[in-house]
Design a protein around this motif. Structure first.
Motif, mmCIF file in Angstrom:
data_model
loop_
_atom_site.group_PDB
_atom_site.id
_atom_site.type_symbol
_atom_site.label_atom_id
_atom_site.label_comp_id
_atom_site.label_asym_id
_atom_site.label_seq_id
_atom_site.Cartn_x
_atom_site.Cartn_y
_atom_site.Cartn_z
ATOM 1 N N LYS A 44 48.936 43.247 36.697
ATOM 2 C CA LYS A 44 50.271 42.684 36.470
ATOM 3 C C LYS A 44 50.577 41.697 37.583
ATOM 4 O O LYS A 44 50.993 42.082 38.677
ATOM 5 N N THR A 45 50.338 40.429 37.320
ATOM 6 C CA THR A 45 50.649 39.366 38.274
ATOM 7 C C THR A 45 51.371 38.246 37.541
ATOM 8 O O THR A 45 51.200 38.068 36.346
ATOM 9 N N ALA A 46 52.167 37.503 38.278
ATOM 10 C CA ALA A 46 52.909 36.392 37.685
ATOM 11 C C ALA A 46 52.994 35.263 38.710
ATOM 12 O O ALA A 46 53.020 35.518 39.901
ATOM 13 N N PRO A 47 52.992 34.038 38.298
ATOM 14 C CA PRO A 47 53.045 33.565 36.917
ATOM 15 C C PRO A 47 51.670 33.498 36.252
ATOM 16 O O PRO A 47 51.577 33.268 35.055
ATOM 17 N N ILE A 48 50.585 33.690 37.010
ATOM 18 C CA ILE A 48 49.241 33.581 36.450
ATOM 19 C C ILE A 48 48.603 34.966 36.419
ATOM 20 O O ILE A 48 48.528 35.640 37.441
ATOM 21 N N PRO A 49 48.128 35.413 35.255
ATOM 22 C CA PRO A 49 47.454 36.710 35.185
ATOM 23 C C PRO A 49 46.153 36.705 35.999
ATOM 24 O O PRO A 49 45.427 35.706 36.031
ATOM 25 N N LEU A 50 45.894 37.831 36.649
ATOM 26 C CA LEU A 50 44.670 38.041 37.414
ATOM 27 C C LEU A 50 43.966 39.253 36.826
ATOM 28 O O LEU A 50 44.610 40.265 36.523
ATOM 29 N N ALA A 51 42.656 39.146 36.648
ATOM 30 C CA ALA A 51 41.895 40.258 36.085
ATOM 31 C C ALA A 51 40.631 40.490 36.895
ATOM 32 O O ALA A 51 40.120 39.592 37.568
ATOM 33 N N LEU A 52 40.141 41.702 36.806
ATOM 34 C CA LEU A 52 38.820 42.070 37.301
ATOM 35 C C LEU A 52 37.986 42.300 36.059
ATOM 36 O O LEU A 52 38.487 42.868 35.089
ATOM 37 N N ARG A 53 36.734 41.864 36.066
ATOM 38 C CA ARG A 53 35.942 42.015 34.853
ATOM 39 C C ARG A 53 34.482 42.271 35.184
ATOM 40 O O ARG A 53 34.010 41.911 36.263
ATOM 41 N N GLU A 54 33.810 42.887 34.212
ATOM 42 C CA GLU A 54 32.374 43.047 34.321
ATOM 43 C C GLU A 54 31.747 41.659 34.287
ATOM 44 O O GLU A 54 32.290 40.736 33.669
ATOM 45 N N PRO A 55 30.597 41.498 34.914
ATOM 46 C CA PRO A 55 29.972 40.172 34.978
ATOM 47 C C PRO A 55 29.566 39.635 33.612
ATOM 48 O O PRO A 55 29.167 40.386 32.728
ATOM 49 N N LEU A 56 29.679 38.332 33.469
ATOM 50 C CA LEU A 56 29.213 37.651 32.267
ATOM 51 C C LEU A 56 27.709 37.399 32.329
ATOM 52 O O LEU A 56 27.063 37.188 31.317
ATOM 53 N N ARG A 57 27.174 37.377 33.540
ATOM 54 C CA ARG A 57 25.742 37.252 33.783
ATOM 55 C C ARG A 57 25.454 38.031 35.062
ATOM 56 O O ARG A 57 26.382 38.373 35.799
ATOM 57 N N PRO A 58 24.206 38.343 35.351
ATOM 58 C CA PRO A 58 23.908 39.158 36.536
ATOM 59 C C PRO A 58 24.450 38.531 37.826
ATOM 60 O O PRO A 58 24.340 37.318 38.040
ATOM 61 N N LEU A 59 25.019 39.380 38.654
ATOM 62 C CA LEU A 59 25.523 38.957 39.960
ATOM 63 C C LEU A 59 24.489 39.306 41.022
ATOM 64 O O LEU A 59 23.680 40.225 40.825
ATOM 65 N N PRO A 60 24.524 38.633 42.171
ATOM 66 C CA PRO A 60 23.650 39.045 43.260
ATOM 67 C C PRO A 60 23.932 40.508 43.619
ATOM 68 O O PRO A 60 25.086 40.940 43.623
ATOM 69 N N GLU A 61 22.897 41.273 43.899
ATOM 70 C CA GLU A 61 23.076 42.682 44.194
ATOM 71 C C GLU A 61 23.706 42.921 45.566
ATOM 72 O O GLU A 61 24.342 43.944 45.790
ATOM 73 N N VAL A 62 23.507 41.997 46.480
ATOM 74 C CA VAL A 62 24.072 42.127 47.825
ATOM 75 C C VAL A 62 24.760 40.825 48.211
ATOM 76 O O VAL A 62 24.570 39.792 47.571
ATOM 77 N N GLY A 63 25.546 40.900 49.253
ATOM 78 C CA GLY A 63 26.234 39.722 49.758
ATOM 79 C C GLY A 63 27.584 39.533 49.097
ATOM 80 O O GLY A 63 27.858 40.105 48.038
ATOM 81 N N PRO A 64 28.425 38.746 49.734
ATOM 82 C CA PRO A 64 29.775 38.545 49.204
ATOM 83 C C PRO A 64 29.785 37.681 47.955
ATOM 84 O O PRO A 64 28.965 36.782 47.801
#
Length: 122
Positions: A44-64
């Motif tokens: 719940k954020t405004a004025p722009i929605p913010l979401a966390l989501r599962e990756p659309l493609r593989p992410l690096p396993e380590v590192g920021p």
């Protein structure tokens, strides 16, 4: 020809959706929206929605994740939020300071995203 109007929705891809969602709620203090699409948690954020989501493609396993991106989130009181995040065990990457958008600090999340929180101006 069409020109972009600006951000309308922001989603951070995370390595572990359940862990990240718990962190964003318990440490940062966000609230989850009543409904989210599969594989995501909308906050719940405004004025722009913010979401966390599962990756659309593989992410690096380590590192920021999110290196090179700067995400500013407005809040009522940066000092109070800073203290709450510290009390809840969150990582502060840049201490409180005054800047062009008001009082701010930077905190890190479990995936290495650096989130800048600032006191919203009226």
């Amino acid at each position: 020809m069409t020109t972009p109007a600006g951000p309308d929705f922001i989603a951070l891809q995370v390595r572990d959706l359940a862990a990240s969602s718990k962190f964003y709620e318990e440490v940062f203090g966000f609230k989850a929206a009543a409904q989210s699409p599969p594989g995501a948690v909308v906050l719940k954020t405004a004025p722009i929605p913010l979401a966390l989501r599962e990756p659309l493609r593989p992410l690096p396993e380590v590192g920021p994740l999110g290196v090179g991106m700067v995400l500013w989130i407005a809040c009522d009181d940066a000092d109070a939020l800073h203290d709450r995040i510290v009390q809840r065990g969150g990582a502060i990457l840049s201490q409180l300071a005054d800047g062009p958008f008001g009082r701010f600090f930077v905190a890190g999340d479990p995936d290495g995203y650096e989130i800048t929180f600032h006191t919203a101006r009226s």
